[in-house]
Design a protein around this motif. Structure first.
Motif, PDB file in Angstrom:
ATOM      1  N   ASP A  93      32.318  33.251  37.714  1.00  0.00           N
ATOM      2  CA  ASP A  93      32.946  32.109  38.385  1.00  0.00           C
ATOM      3  C   ASP A  93      34.471  32.180  38.400  1.00  0.00           C
ATOM      4  O   ASP A  93      35.102  31.515  39.236  1.00  0.00           O
ATOM      5  CB  ASP A  93      32.516  30.805  37.707  1.00  0.00           C
ATOM      6  N   ASN A  94      35.073  32.958  37.482  1.00  0.00           N
ATOM      7  CA  ASN A  94      36.519  32.828  37.297  1.00  0.00           C
ATOM      8  C   ASN A  94      37.340  34.105  37.368  1.00  0.00           C
ATOM      9  O   ASN A  94      38.522  34.040  37.713  1.00  0.00           O
ATOM     10  CB  ASN A  94      36.788  32.172  35.927  1.00  0.00           C
ATOM     11  N   LEU A  95      36.767  35.271  37.044  1.00  0.00           N
ATOM     12  CA  LEU A  95      37.607  36.452  36.858  1.00  0.00           C
ATOM     13  C   LEU A  95      38.344  36.851  38.135  1.00  0.00           C
ATOM     14  O   LEU A  95      39.559  37.088  38.114  1.00  0.00           O
ATOM     15  CB  LEU A  95      36.782  37.624  36.324  1.00  0.00           C
ATOM     16  N   PHE A  96      37.655  36.926  39.273  1.00  0.00           N
ATOM     17  CA  PHE A  96      38.335  37.344  40.495  1.00  0.00           C
ATOM     18  C   PHE A  96      39.377  36.327  40.949  1.00  0.00           C
ATOM     19  O   PHE A  96      40.448  36.713  41.449  1.00  0.00           O
ATOM     20  CB  PHE A  96      37.333  37.615  41.611  1.00  0.00           C
ATOM     21  N   ALA A 112      48.563  43.118  37.621  1.00  0.00           N
ATOM     22  CA  ALA A 112      47.890  41.838  37.856  1.00  0.00           C
ATOM     23  C   ALA A 112      46.477  41.847  37.278  1.00  0.00           C
ATOM     24  O   ALA A 112      46.043  40.865  36.648  1.00  0.00           O
ATOM     25  CB  ALA A 112      47.855  41.544  39.353  1.00  0.00           C
ATOM     26  N   ILE A 113      45.748  42.936  37.483  1.00  0.00           N
ATOM     27  CA  ILE A 113      44.386  43.033  36.962  1.00  0.00           C
ATOM     28  C   ILE A 113      44.396  43.008  35.440  1.00  0.00           C
ATOM     29  O   ILE A 113      43.613  42.286  34.802  1.00  0.00           O
ATOM     30  CB  ILE A 113      43.702  44.308  37.497  1.00  0.00           C
ATOM     31  N   LYS A 114      45.297  43.773  34.831  1.00  0.00           N
ATOM     32  CA  LYS A 114      45.386  43.796  33.367  1.00  0.00           C
ATOM     33  C   LYS A 114      45.734  42.407  32.817  1.00  0.00           C
ATOM     34  O   LYS A 114      45.132  41.940  31.842  1.00  0.00           O
ATOM     35  CB  LYS A 114      46.429  44.818  32.919  1.00  0.00           C
ATOM     36  N   ASN A 115      46.705  41.752  33.448  1.00  0.00           N
ATOM     37  CA  ASN A 115      47.096  40.412  32.995  1.00  0.00           C
ATOM     38  C   ASN A 115      45.938  39.433  33.115  1.00  0.00           C
ATOM     39  O   ASN A 115      45.705  38.612  32.214  1.00  0.00           O
ATOM     40  CB  ASN A 115      48.283  39.904  33.818  1.00  0.00           C
ATOM     41  N   SER A 119      44.251  37.298  30.143  1.00  0.00           N
ATOM     42  CA  SER A 119      44.336  35.834  30.149  1.00  0.00           C
ATOM     43  C   SER A 119      42.944  35.205  30.236  1.00  0.00           C
ATOM     44  O   SER A 119      42.690  34.151  29.645  1.00  0.00           O
ATOM     45  CB  SER A 119      45.212  35.354  31.307  1.00  0.00           C
ATOM     46  N   THR A 120      42.030  35.854  30.954  1.00  0.00           N
ATOM     47  CA  THR A 120      40.664  35.341  31.043  1.00  0.00           C
ATOM     48  C   THR A 120      39.980  35.415  29.687  1.00  0.00           C
ATOM     49  O   THR A 120      39.273  34.486  29.273  1.00  0.00           O
ATOM     50  CB  THR A 120      39.858  36.129  32.087  1.00  0.00           C
ATOM     51  N   ASP A 121      40.188  36.508  28.970  1.00  0.00           N
ATOM     52  CA  ASP A 121      39.613  36.627  27.625  1.00  0.00           C
ATOM     53  C   ASP A 121      40.172  35.545  26.708  1.00  0.00           C
ATOM     54  O   ASP A 121      39.436  34.949  25.911  1.00  0.00           O
ATOM     55  CB  ASP A 121      39.908  38.017  27.063  1.00  0.00           C
ATOM     56  N   LYS A 122      41.465  35.280  26.826  1.00  0.00           N
ATOM     57  CA  LYS A 122      42.091  34.230  26.009  1.00  0.00           C
ATOM     58  C   LYS A 122      41.453  32.875  26.294  1.00  0.00           C
ATOM     59  O   LYS A 122      41.162  32.095  25.369  1.00  0.00           O
ATOM     60  CB  LYS A 122      43.592  34.193  26.300  1.00  0.00           C
ATOM     61  N   LEU A 123      41.192  32.585  27.575  1.00  0.00           N
ATOM     62  CA  LEU A 123      40.559  31.319  27.932  1.00  0.00           C
ATOM     63  C   LEU A 123      39.128  31.237  27.395  1.00  0.00           C
ATOM     64  O   LEU A 123      38.682  30.172  26.952  1.00  0.00           O
ATOM     65  CB  LEU A 123      40.556  31.149  29.456  1.00  0.00           C
ATOM     66  N   ILE A 124      38.413  32.353  27.431  1.00  0.00           N
ATOM     67  CA  ILE A 124      37.050  32.372  26.892  1.00  0.00           C
ATOM     68  C   ILE A 124      37.069  32.043  25.400  1.00  0.00           C
ATOM     69  O   ILE A 124      36.273  31.229  24.910  1.00  0.00           O
ATOM     70  CB  ILE A 124      36.392  33.740  27.151  1.00  0.00           C
ATOM     71  N   LEU A 125      37.986  32.661  24.668  1.00  0.00           N
ATOM     72  CA  LEU A 125      38.072  32.410  23.226  1.00  0.00           C
ATOM     73  C   LEU A 125      38.496  30.970  22.937  1.00  0.00           C
ATOM     74  O   LEU A 125      37.996  30.351  21.989  1.00  0.00           O
ATOM     75  CB  LEU A 125      39.050  33.392  22.592  1.00  0.00           C
ATOM     76  N   GLU A 126      39.393  30.445  23.754  1.00  0.00           N
ATOM     77  CA  GLU A 126      39.842  29.057  23.553  1.00  0.00           C
ATOM     78  C   GLU A 126      38.732  28.053  23.841  1.00  0.00           C
ATOM     79  O   GLU A 126      38.786  26.910  23.375  1.00  0.00           O
ATOM     80  CB  GLU A 126      41.042  28.765  24.450  1.00  0.00           C
ATOM     81  N   ASN A 127      37.730  28.471  24.616  1.00  0.00           N
ATOM     82  CA  ASN A 127      36.612  27.580  24.956  1.00  0.00           C
ATOM     83  C   ASN A 127      35.305  28.042  24.323  1.00  0.00           C
ATOM     84  O   ASN A 127      34.227  27.824  24.864  1.00  0.00           O
ATOM     85  CB  ASN A 127      36.456  27.518  26.478  1.00  0.00           C
ATOM     86  N   SER A 128      35.412  28.657  23.155  1.00  0.00           N
ATOM     87  CA  SER A 128      34.225  29.218  22.504  1.00  0.00           C
ATOM     88  C   SER A 128      33.213  28.152  22.096  1.00  0.00           C
ATOM     89  O   SER A 128      32.016  28.442  21.993  1.00  0.00           O
ATOM     90  CB  SER A 128      34.628  30.046  21.280  1.00  0.00           C
ATOM     91  N   LEU A 129      33.663  26.923  21.880  1.00  0.00           N
ATOM     92  CA  LEU A 129      32.708  25.862  21.554  1.00  0.00           C
ATOM     93  C   LEU A 129      31.750  25.620  22.708  1.00  0.00           C
ATOM     94  O   LEU A 129      30.564  25.342  22.499  1.00  0.00           O
ATOM     95  CB  LEU A 129      33.442  24.571  21.187  1.00  0.00           C
ATOM     96  N   GLN A 130      32.260  25.715  23.938  1.00  0.00           N
ATOM     97  CA  GLN A 130      31.413  25.525  25.109  1.00  0.00           C
ATOM     98  C   GLN A 130      30.706  26.817  25.513  1.00  0.00           C
ATOM     99  O   GLN A 130      29.543  26.792  25.942  1.00  0.00           O
ATOM    100  CB  GLN A 130      32.245  25.022  26.300  1.00  0.00           C
ATOM    101  N   THR A 140      34.743  45.834  37.561  1.00  0.00           N
ATOM    102  CA  THR A 140      35.106  45.152  38.798  1.00  0.00           C
ATOM    103  C   THR A 140      35.674  46.154  39.797  1.00  0.00           C
ATOM    104  O   THR A 140      36.321  47.139  39.421  1.00  0.00           O
ATOM    105  CB  THR A 140      36.155  44.053  38.548  1.00  0.00           C
ATOM    106  N   ALA A 141      35.413  45.887  41.057  1.00  0.00           N
ATOM    107  CA  ALA A 141      35.950  46.722  42.133  1.00  0.00           C
ATOM    108  C   ALA A 141      36.515  45.824  43.214  1.00  0.00           C
ATOM    109  O   ALA A 141      35.853  44.880  43.654  1.00  0.00           O
ATOM    110  CB  ALA A 141      34.860  47.622  42.716  1.00  0.00           C
ATOM    111  N   ILE A 142      37.736  46.100  43.625  1.00  0.00           N
ATOM    112  CA  ILE A 142      38.393  45.384  44.717  1.00  0.00           C
ATOM    113  C   ILE A 142      38.688  46.386  45.829  1.00  0.00           C
ATOM    114  O   ILE A 142      39.414  47.360  45.609  1.00  0.00           O
ATOM    115  CB  ILE A 142      39.688  44.705  44.252  1.00  0.00           C
ATOM    116  N   VAL A 143      38.095  46.151  46.998  1.00  0.00           N
ATOM    117  CA  VAL A 143      38.315  47.016  48.159  1.00  0.00           C
ATOM    118  C   VAL A 143      39.233  46.275  49.126  1.00  0.00           C
ATOM    119  O   VAL A 143      38.909  45.167  49.572  1.00  0.00           O
ATOM    120  CB  VAL A 143      36.988  47.365  48.854  1.00  0.00           C
ATOM    121  N   ILE A 144      40.381  46.869  49.441  1.00  0.00           N
ATOM    122  CA  ILE A 144      41.360  46.235  50.318  1.00  0.00           C
ATOM    123  C   ILE A 144      41.302  46.912  51.682  1.00  0.00           C
ATOM    124  O   ILE A 144      41.591  48.100  51.811  1.00  0.00           O
ATOM    125  CB  ILE A 144      42.782  46.330  49.731  1.00  0.00           C
ATOM    126  N   ASP A 145      40.877  46.139  52.691  1.00  0.00           N
ATOM    127  CA  ASP A 145      40.791  46.614  54.079  1.00  0.00           C
ATOM    128  C   ASP A 145      39.936  47.872  54.223  1.00  0.00           C
ATOM    129  O   ASP A 145      40.124  48.654  55.161  1.00  0.00           O
ATOM    130  CB  ASP A 145      42.194  46.884  54.646  1.00  0.00           C
TER     131      ASP A 145
END
Length: 291
Positions: A93-96, A112-115, A119-130, A140-145
């Motif tokens: 739901d969130n990574l892309f 951008a991908i590394k960041n 940051s997504t991992d940090k959010l997952i850990l911050e919401n570990s209760l849920q 993940t794969a991003i195809v541009i044009d």
């Protein structure tokens, strides 16, 4: 990964014939897109098989096309969860969105991908209760044009590209024994019991993952990122969880589907072969065809 046993077939099959701006998981069938002068044709299909392990399916996939800033993006991913499905579901739901929301995505996609992964991992850990104590690998794969491909991964879900029938692995299998020095430097350890695979602190069979709060001090969420140009020799890319790669090497997978033009049929053939080879893990596979 190591967390699933046995199998039963799941009816989660979709075929999207061409770039079309469709939403993920919108059903079965085909859709057509007349490519513009600056966009090459991209097609994909997927197939997922659930392990018979006493718990629900923990693999998730993502496949969606978006138009952004005058470009057409193909977004594809396999998320292989463990200790529950909440983390891979969150990633789906969130990574892309997090990647594309990075302000420097168009100027420096790698940064951008590394960041976004961090940051997504940090959010997952911050919401570990849920989200619970579990985690997930990701490729993940991003195809541009239809011309430029960015692949990133943490864990052992894998991306393999085929050019003229020859495979090239674009991702890195993050295995604990390979990263033993880093893990031990961070206060962890790697064990290998007879008949088993190496595990971080005797538990997890990958050295990098999203989530896993209890092991996070010894796990990394730093992705490996690879960029390749898609040219006339590029035939297709396979994204798959380790349920496929445990029983099949890169060349075998490419040989099995290099003459299959329908990407959904190709994905289904790969999962069927993994089952025939007695894979007992969840198996998830996306095949992306070019041209």
């Amino acid at each position: 990964m190591e967390k699933k046993q046995g199998f039963s077939v799941l009816g989660m099959i979709k075929k999207v014939a061409c770039i079309d701006g469709s939403s993920p998981d919108s059903g079965k069938g085909k859709s057509e897109y007349k490519s513009s002068s600056n966009t090459n044709k991209v097609c994909h299909g997927f197939h997922l098989v659930e392990g018979k392990s006493g718990h629900d399916m923990e693999d998730y996939h993502f496949a969606e096309y978006r138009k952004k800033k005058g470009h057409v993006l193909g977004l594809f991913a396999i998320f292989d969860g463990h200790l529950g499905d909440r983390v891979p579901s969150y990633l789906k739901d969130n990574l892309f969105n997090n990647i594309l929301d990075e302000p420097n995505f168009w100027e420096d996609p790698k940064a951008a991908i590394k960041n976004a992964y961090r940051s997504t991992d940090k959010l997952i850990l911050e919401n570990s209760l849920q989200l619970g104590p579990g985690g997930s690998t990701a490729v993940t794969a991003i195809v541009i044009d239809g011309k430029d491909l960015w692949v990133a991964n943490i864990g052992d879900s894998r991306a393999v590209i085929c050019r003229n029938g020859v495979p090239e692995q674009l991702s890195v299998d993050h295995e604990p024994h390979v990263e033993r020095r880093r893990i031990e430097k961070q206060g962890g350890f790697v064990t290998t019991l007879p008949g088993d695979v190496p595990r971080v602190n005797g538990q997890l069979a990958v050295a990098r993952a999203f989530g896993d709060e209890n092991l996070k001090a010894h796990l990394s969420s730093e992705p490996d990122v690879c960029n390749v140009r898609i040219d006339s020799n590029t035939q297709f890319v396979i994204l798959a969880s380790d349920g496929l790669w445990k029983v099949m090497n890169n060349q075998e997978a490419v040989d099995m589907v290099k003459h299959v033009k329908d990407p959904q049929a190709a994905a289904k053939r790969l999962t069927a072969e993994a089952l025939a080879r007695k894979s007992k893990d969840d198996i998830s596979c996306i095949v992306i065809r070019f041209g």
